[in-house]
Motif scaffolding. Structure first.
Motif, PDB file in Angstrom:
ATOM      1  N   GLY A  53       0.794  -1.211   0.000  1.00  0.00           N
ATOM      2  CA  GLY A  53       0.000   0.000   0.000  1.00  0.00           C
ATOM      3  C   GLY A  53       0.831   1.268   0.000  1.00  0.00           C
ATOM      4  O   GLY A  53       2.066   1.250   0.089  1.00  0.00           O
ATOM      5  N   PHE A  54       0.137   2.373  -0.059  1.00  0.00           N
ATOM      6  CA  PHE A  54       0.743   3.703  -0.085  1.00  0.00           C
ATOM      7  C   PHE A  54       1.474   3.980   1.231  1.00  0.00           C
ATOM      8  O   PHE A  54       0.939   3.791   2.315  1.00  0.00           O
ATOM      9  N   GLY A  55       2.756   4.378   1.137  1.00  0.00           N
ATOM     10  CA  GLY A  55       3.518   4.776   2.317  1.00  0.00           C
ATOM     11  C   GLY A  55       3.939   3.647   3.230  1.00  0.00           C
ATOM     12  O   GLY A  55       4.240   3.877   4.405  1.00  0.00           O
ATOM     13  N   VAL A  56       4.003   2.416   2.718  1.00  0.00           N
ATOM     14  CA  VAL A  56       4.295   1.275   3.589  1.00  0.00           C
ATOM     15  C   VAL A  56       5.795   0.994   3.732  1.00  0.00           C
ATOM     16  O   VAL A  56       6.196   0.203   4.586  1.00  0.00           O
ATOM     17  N   GLY A  57       6.627   1.620   2.882  1.00  0.00           N
ATOM     18  CA  GLY A  57       8.065   1.438   3.026  1.00  0.00           C
ATOM     19  C   GLY A  57       8.760   0.778   1.851  1.00  0.00           C
ATOM     20  O   GLY A  57       9.911   0.337   1.979  1.00  0.00           O
ATOM     21  N   LYS A  58       8.121   0.740   0.700  1.00  0.00           N
ATOM     22  CA  LYS A  58       8.711   0.076  -0.464  1.00  0.00           C
ATOM     23  C   LYS A  58       9.995   0.763  -0.926  1.00  0.00           C
ATOM     24  O   LYS A  58      11.013   0.106  -1.169  1.00  0.00           O
ATOM     25  N   THR A  59       9.949   2.076  -1.066  1.00  0.00           N
ATOM     26  CA  THR A  59      11.131   2.824  -1.489  1.00  0.00           C
ATOM     27  C   THR A  59      12.257   2.675  -0.472  1.00  0.00           C
ATOM     28  O   THR A  59      13.432   2.524  -0.836  1.00  0.00           O
ATOM     29  N   THR A  60      11.901   2.665   0.804  1.00  0.00           N
ATOM     30  CA  THR A  60      12.908   2.519   1.859  1.00  0.00           C
ATOM     31  C   THR A  60      13.587   1.165   1.780  1.00  0.00           C
ATOM     32  O   THR A  60      14.815   1.060   1.910  1.00  0.00           O
ATOM     33  N   LEU A  61      12.812   0.094   1.554  1.00  0.00           N
ATOM     34  CA  LEU A  61      13.400  -1.241   1.463  1.00  0.00           C
ATOM     35  C   LEU A  61      14.406  -1.308   0.324  1.00  0.00           C
ATOM     36  O   LEU A  61      15.535  -1.780   0.499  1.00  0.00           O
ATOM     37  N   VAL A  62      14.002  -0.856  -0.852  1.00  0.00           N
ATOM     38  CA  VAL A  62      14.894  -0.906  -2.013  1.00  0.00           C
ATOM     39  C   VAL A  62      16.154  -0.083  -1.754  1.00  0.00           C
ATOM     40  O   VAL A  62      17.282  -0.519  -2.039  1.00  0.00           O
ATOM     41  N   SER A  63      15.987   1.098  -1.185  1.00  0.00           N
ATOM     42  CA  SER A  63      17.131   1.968  -0.914  1.00  0.00           C
ATOM     43  C   SER A  63      18.063   1.378   0.137  1.00  0.00           C
ATOM     44  O   SER A  63      19.287   1.526   0.060  1.00  0.00           O
ATOM     45  N   THR A  64      17.498   0.699   1.121  1.00  0.00           N
ATOM     46  CA  THR A  64      18.285   0.141   2.223  1.00  0.00           C
ATOM     47  C   THR A  64      19.230  -0.945   1.759  1.00  0.00           C
ATOM     48  O   THR A  64      20.384  -1.021   2.205  1.00  0.00           O
ATOM     49  N   VAL A  65      18.782  -1.807   0.851  1.00  0.00           N
ATOM     50  CA  VAL A  65      19.589  -2.970   0.475  1.00  0.00           C
ATOM     51  C   VAL A  65      20.363  -2.797  -0.819  1.00  0.00           C
ATOM     52  O   VAL A  65      21.300  -3.557  -1.081  1.00  0.00           O
ATOM     53  N   SER A  66      19.987  -1.833  -1.650  1.00  0.00           N
ATOM     54  CA  SER A  66      20.606  -1.738  -2.972  1.00  0.00           C
ATOM     55  C   SER A  66      22.088  -1.419  -2.872  1.00  0.00           C
ATOM     56  O   SER A  66      22.506  -0.509  -2.153  1.00  0.00           O
ATOM     57  N   GLU A  67      22.894  -2.154  -3.635  1.00  0.00           N
ATOM     58  CA  GLU A  67      24.332  -1.925  -3.676  1.00  0.00           C
ATOM     59  C   GLU A  67      24.711  -0.914  -4.757  1.00  0.00           C
ATOM     60  O   GLU A  67      25.883  -0.575  -4.910  1.00  0.00           O
ATOM     61  N   ILE A  68      23.737  -0.462  -5.520  1.00  0.00           N
ATOM     62  CA  ILE A  68      23.927   0.629  -6.459  1.00  0.00           C
ATOM     63  C   ILE A  68      23.032   1.783  -6.026  1.00  0.00           C
ATOM     64  O   ILE A  68      22.141   1.605  -5.188  1.00  0.00           O
ATOM     65  N   LYS A  69      23.272   2.952  -6.560  1.00  0.00           N
ATOM     66  CA  LYS A  69      22.387   4.066  -6.261  1.00  0.00           C
ATOM     67  C   LYS A  69      21.010   3.749  -6.835  1.00  0.00           C
ATOM     68  O   LYS A  69      20.859   3.575  -8.046  1.00  0.00           O
ATOM     69  N   PRO A  70      19.991   3.638  -5.987  1.00  0.00           N
ATOM     70  CA  PRO A  70      18.683   3.210  -6.489  1.00  0.00           C
ATOM     71  C   PRO A  70      18.052   4.258  -7.388  1.00  0.00           C
ATOM     72  O   PRO A  70      18.235   5.460  -7.199  1.00  0.00           O
TER      73      PRO A  70
END
Length: 202
Positions: free
Chosen positions: A26-43
């Motif tokens: 859903g909206f605002g649940v943390g999807k962008t945060t998850l991807v940003s947290t683990v990505s080894e490249i600049k997301p």
């Protein structure tokens, strides 16, 4: 000896297996945060500022401090092992962007459905989407600081999940926690595809 060196070079040149994983919810649940947290490249992010015009459409109940929203996708990459790389695609959460989901879902091995216990009903659409398309998924409950905590079995019952769908408690701000979610979805998806039992959780 020359043959030995050549064989070694060929082995070293073998490309890792790449898998596509969706991060939905859903909206605002943390999807962008998850991807940003683990990505080894600049997301890659496709976020836009929320406006007053969008308030009647985008409910901010429970996420009153949110200022931006994903309008296309988030993209990141993480190597779980030297021979296994995940490409992560975060989906937009609002219903009006659902036309993008079918394209993003093509070729996906599995998915993460992020859930927020303060707004658990926002997860129903994503759960239904992956169930209808037969895409293996796990539900990851993002444990916000001010949210009530529930056992995974309680969440599974509330979401009416099918038997065997994993439910994981996590904090997507922490890399180790977010990575554990991704390991779980890969194990679940591969076990589903192969028909083999999943590894016992520790």
């Amino acid at each position: 000896m020359v043959f030995g060196r050549s064989a070694h070079r060929r082995a070293a040149a073998v490309e890792p297996v790449t898998l596509k994983i969706l991060v939905a919810g859903g909206f605002g649940v943390g999807k962008t945060t998850l991807v940003s947290t683990v990505s080894e490249i600049k997301p890659l992010r496709t976020e836009e500022m929320l406006t007053e015009v969008g308030r009647p459409v985008d409910s901010l109940d429970g996420v009153e401090n949110k200022r931006t929203t994903t309008v296309a996708m988030d993209f990141g990459r993480i190597s779980l092992r030297d021979d296994l790389v995940l490409y992560l695609f975060g989906t937009p959460g609002q219903d009006r962007f659902w036309f993008l989901w079918d394209e993003l879902a093509q070729g996906a091995l599995g998915a993460v459905v992020l859930a927020d216990t303060r707004r658990l009903g926002d997860s129903f659409s994503a759960v239904d989407y992956f169930e209808r398309r037969g895409i293996p998924f796990v539900v990851a409950v993002n444990c916000f600081d001010d949210a009530d905590r529930y056992a995974p079995g309680v969440v599974a019952e509330a979401l009416d999940l099918g038997p065997g769908t994993p439910v994981i408690l996590c904090d997507v701000r922490e890399r180790s926690s977010a990575k554990e979610v991704l390991v779980s979805v890969v194990e679940h998806a591969l076990a589903t595809v192969s028909g083999e039992p999943e590894p016992a959780s520790t």
